[in-house]
Design an enzyme around this catalytic site. Sequence first.
Site, mmCIF file in Angstrom:
data_model
loop_
_atom_site.group_PDB
_atom_site.id
_atom_site.type_symbol
_atom_site.label_atom_id
_atom_site.label_comp_id
_atom_site.label_asym_id
_atom_site.label_seq_id
_atom_site.Cartn_x
_atom_site.Cartn_y
_atom_site.Cartn_z
ATOM 1 N N LYS A 1 32.913 84.684 0.672
ATOM 2 C CA LYS A 1 33.460 85.877 0.593
ATOM 3 C C LYS A 1 32.591 86.819 1.306
ATOM 4 C CE LYS A 1 35.219 90.068 -1.698
ATOM 5 N NZ LYS A 1 35.628 90.785 -3.105
ATOM 6 N N GLU B 1 34.847 102.441 -9.134
ATOM 7 C CA GLU B 1 34.106 101.357 -9.663
ATOM 8 C C GLU B 1 32.697 101.604 -10.374
ATOM 9 O OE1 GLU B 1 32.578 96.825 -7.824
ATOM 10 O OE2 GLU B 1 33.713 98.342 -6.833
#
Length: 429
Positions: free
Chosen positions: A171, A221
């Site tokens: 990723k 986050e």
Amino acid sequence: MDIGNENGDTSFTNNLVGVAGVGSAVFFQQLRPFSYHDWRSIKRFLSSECPLIRAYGAIHFDATANISPEWKAFGSFYFMVPQVEFDELEGSSMLAITIAWDNALSWTWDEAIHSLETTMQQIASVVVKLKKEASGESILRKTHVPNKTHWDLAVKKALQEINTSSSELVKVVLARSSRILTATNIDPIAWLASLQVEGEDAYQFCLQPPNGPAFVGNTPERLFHRKWLSISSEALAATRARGESRALDLQIEHDLLSSPKDHLEFTVVRENIQNKLESVCDRVVVEPKKTVRKLRRIQHLYAQLSGNLRREDDEFEILSSLHPTPAVCGLPKEAARLFISETEMFDRGMYAGPVGWFGGGESEFAVGIRSALVEKDSGALIYAGAGIVEGSNPSSEWDELELKTSQCTKLLQLEVPRQSKVENLEIIY
């Protein structure tokens, strides 16, 4: 606030909700990467006996990258203990001043007092400005780096690398910088006020070095929160818009939970964070393992992780190992970082880096996403990123960038909440 008990221990019955600080009692900034020595230098000025003395700041996303001119004022990292600080607690508020001096740093008591006096005099002018009404700004022009064509090429290049059998890349998170030019200067504090309306269940922040731009954001986050040896973190990945109706919102939630591509992107993030915590913790609990976290405009896959550090010095280890997470960089970390440095055509600066605070017995950091750099006379640079994994589509990922930046661009064209007037203020020092 409970300032002590019968054993002489200091404790606080009210949790800290928000902080506004002006001036630097002491600050820490370097062009080189943030190190264990820097962490120890900051901690020297903090104490568990004074838990509200905190060093607030941010760290560059990639300390090995060259720092571009717009980020020079922040250096590779920037932390400061405010001279004048207003703390909003759950049941009360407190106004405080902090004086720091250290003859070893050639910063004497007299110099600290003189600097504080200058800051106190400046506060009066700031209060006068708060009497003015603030309004939204009209966007004159918006440009992207990369543009749509180059974005498509970058995503296809990433997918080609991911699908190559000899590549270890699973990723990579590619980002975009969008320059917004407005008719008049953007007030970063007014923008922050509007983000508070936009950003329930998220961290709002504004950090501005002297004579520098302001780094403003509304990030959902958390990187980690430590209180003594107890530590918690979060995995947040994959993105969908909110539905206009409850039925549509639930359908989008179901699609997000059942998507193989999004499950892969999320699992990579969750397992990586879990492995990092397990390296310094005796036991790590993941609960919930996967659910949906809903924000005002978007929703993500989410998990919470918690554990106990073996020793307090592991705080630096967990900060340096967790950042950057696969949610903002990729996996493996070094391979993704190299791909980003070779592909992206701008400096991320503090975007996607740790932003938060160190305290005597407690520290908390978020990930500096959903953020912008507000420059005087230059509008703002708004940043957003998208995770690229097997199955990603360039156009869908571009739409995700548009969705993530919408909270900032739409707020610029809306009325910002009117500031309440402050009259007959007397400053005593």
